[in-house]
Motif scaffolding. Structure first.
Motif, PDB file in Angstrom:
ATOM      1  N   GLY A  84       7.158  11.545  62.586  1.00 53.83           N
ATOM      2  CA  GLY A  84       7.531  10.377  61.783  1.00 53.83           C
ATOM      3  C   GLY A  84       8.302  10.774  60.542  1.00 53.83           C
ATOM      4  O   GLY A  84       9.299  10.139  60.177  1.00 53.83           O
ATOM      5  N   SER A  85       7.858  11.831  59.875  1.00 55.83           N
ATOM      6  CA  SER A  85       8.564  12.333  58.699  1.00 55.83           C
ATOM      7  C   SER A  85       9.956  12.818  59.059  1.00 55.83           C
ATOM      8  O   SER A  85      10.924  12.564  58.326  1.00 55.83           O
ATOM      9  N   ASP A  86      10.074  13.510  60.190  1.00 51.08           N
ATOM     10  CA  ASP A  86      11.393  13.990  60.619  1.00 51.08           C
ATOM     11  C   ASP A  86      12.371  12.827  60.789  1.00 51.08           C
ATOM     12  O   ASP A  86      13.550  12.935  60.427  1.00 51.08           O
ATOM     13  N   ALA A  87      11.874  11.717  61.350  1.00 51.95           N
ATOM     14  CA  ALA A  87      12.741  10.547  61.551  1.00 51.95           C
ATOM     15  C   ALA A  87      13.179   9.964  60.212  1.00 51.95           C
ATOM     16  O   ALA A  87      14.343   9.580  60.034  1.00 51.95           O
ATOM     17  N   LEU A  88      12.256   9.897  59.248  1.00 53.88           N
ATOM     18  CA  LEU A  88      12.599   9.366  57.928  1.00 53.88           C
ATOM     19  C   LEU A  88      13.580  10.289  57.207  1.00 53.88           C
ATOM     20  O   LEU A  88      14.509   9.825  56.538  1.00 53.88           O
ATOM     21  N   VAL A  89      13.377  11.589  57.348  1.00 55.17           N
ATOM     22  CA  VAL A  89      14.292  12.547  56.725  1.00 55.17           C
ATOM     23  C   VAL A  89      15.689  12.415  57.324  1.00 55.17           C
ATOM     24  O   VAL A  89      16.699  12.454  56.603  1.00 55.17           O
ATOM     25  N   ALA A  90      15.770  12.229  58.630  1.00 57.17           N
ATOM     26  CA  ALA A  90      17.073  12.053  59.269  1.00 57.17           C
ATOM     27  C   ALA A  90      17.788  10.823  58.724  1.00 57.17           C
ATOM     28  O   ALA A  90      19.010  10.838  58.534  1.00 57.17           O
ATOM     29  N   GLU A  91      17.032   9.748  58.469  1.00 58.66           N
ATOM     30  CA  GLU A  91      17.631   8.532  57.907  1.00 58.66           C
ATOM     31  C   GLU A  91      18.243   8.801  56.544  1.00 58.66           C
ATOM     32  O   GLU A  91      19.392   8.426  56.278  1.00 58.66           O
ATOM     33  N   VAL A  92      17.472   9.435  55.650  1.00 57.00           N
ATOM     34  CA  VAL A  92      17.979   9.632  54.289  1.00 57.00           C
ATOM     35  C   VAL A  92      19.108  10.653  54.253  1.00 57.00           C
ATOM     36  O   VAL A  92      20.053  10.521  53.464  1.00 57.00           O
ATOM     37  N   MET A  93      19.046  11.650  55.109  1.00 58.12           N
ATOM     38  CA  MET A  93      20.117  12.639  55.143  1.00 58.12           C
ATOM     39  C   MET A  93      21.406  12.035  55.682  1.00 58.12           C
ATOM     40  O   MET A  93      22.506  12.404  55.251  1.00 58.12           O
ATOM     41  N   GLY A  94      21.286  11.095  56.606  1.00 59.93           N
ATOM     42  CA  GLY A  94      22.468  10.503  57.215  1.00 59.93           C
ATOM     43  C   GLY A  94      23.120   9.410  56.404  1.00 59.93           C
ATOM     44  O   GLY A  94      24.258   9.025  56.686  1.00 59.93           O
TER      45      GLY A  94
END
Length: 214
Positions: A84-94
């Motif tokens: 779940g954290s990985d998905a949120l990190v991908a959102e903010v990085m993108g």
């Protein structure tokens, strides 16, 4: 995550809502105004929605153990703990631009927004430790914080929300941060919302022609 526009665009916007209220939420109304203004100026903008008020898991022992483990050595269970954290990190990085809409609850941010920050503040991904100290890895992004309070003046001595958000964002490498507030320390009722709406219109005129032309 919900996607409002999947059309290719040079500008990707992540909207994060933290108000427990949906109907009647001032911060959501202000975010609507800002986002609508952005999309009028750049119709093919890519918009991603993250409503943290719907609930996010808190960091627990399994999460911490997984995060401290070298990525190549993580077990399946540890990878699942961080999924779940990985998905949120991908959102903010993108995303190029973040729009964070949050009220002040008891002088600080809602627990749901704190949980979101805890999930995206990841060593080796959004910041890293160096010999000179921590270094944020999310530089080059722009953040608008839309906030509303019942009785706390934003940026006053009892506002522990917006200074904290600025600090955390700077820690992650983001220095381009603007706060738009409907607070009662300066104005009252509809006048506070009107003042914030006028600031949004000024910001749209100031920032978005340049972004659209970039």
């Amino acid at each position: 995550m919900q996607t409002k526009s999947s059309a290719p665009s040079s500008v990707r916007v992540l909207r994060v809502d933290a108000s427990a209220r949906v109907e009647g939420s001032i911060t959501r109304q202000l975010a609507d105004r800002l986002i609508e203004g952005m999309m009028e100026r750049l119709p093919d903008l890519s918009l991603y929605l993250r409503d943290v008020a719907q609930g996010l898991p808190f960091v627990d022992a399994a999460w911490v153990d997984a995060n401290l483990t070298d990525p190549d050595a993580r077990s399946i269970a540890q990878r699942q703990a961080l999924a779940g954290s990985d998905a949120l990190v991908a959102e903010v990085m993108g995303a190029d631009v973040w729009v964070i809409a949050t009220p002040l609850y008891n002088f600080g941010v809602p627990a749901s927004l704190k949980a979101w920050i805890d999930q995206i503040a990841r060593a080796r991904l959004t910041f890293r430790y160096t010999d000179e100290g921590p270094e944020g890895l999310l530089s080059g992004k722009r953040v608008y914080i839309l906030t509303a309070t019942g009785g706390t003046e934003v940026a006053s001595a009892i506002d522990f929300a917006t200074p904290w958000l600025r600090f955390v964002l700077n820690f992650l490498g983001i220095s381009d941060v603007e706060v738009i507030a409907a607070d009662r320390g300066m104005l009252r009722g509809d006048l506070a919302r009107q003042h914030a709406a006028e600031r949004i219109d000024q910001i749209l005129e100031r920032d978005w022609p340049a972004l659209a032309a970039a």
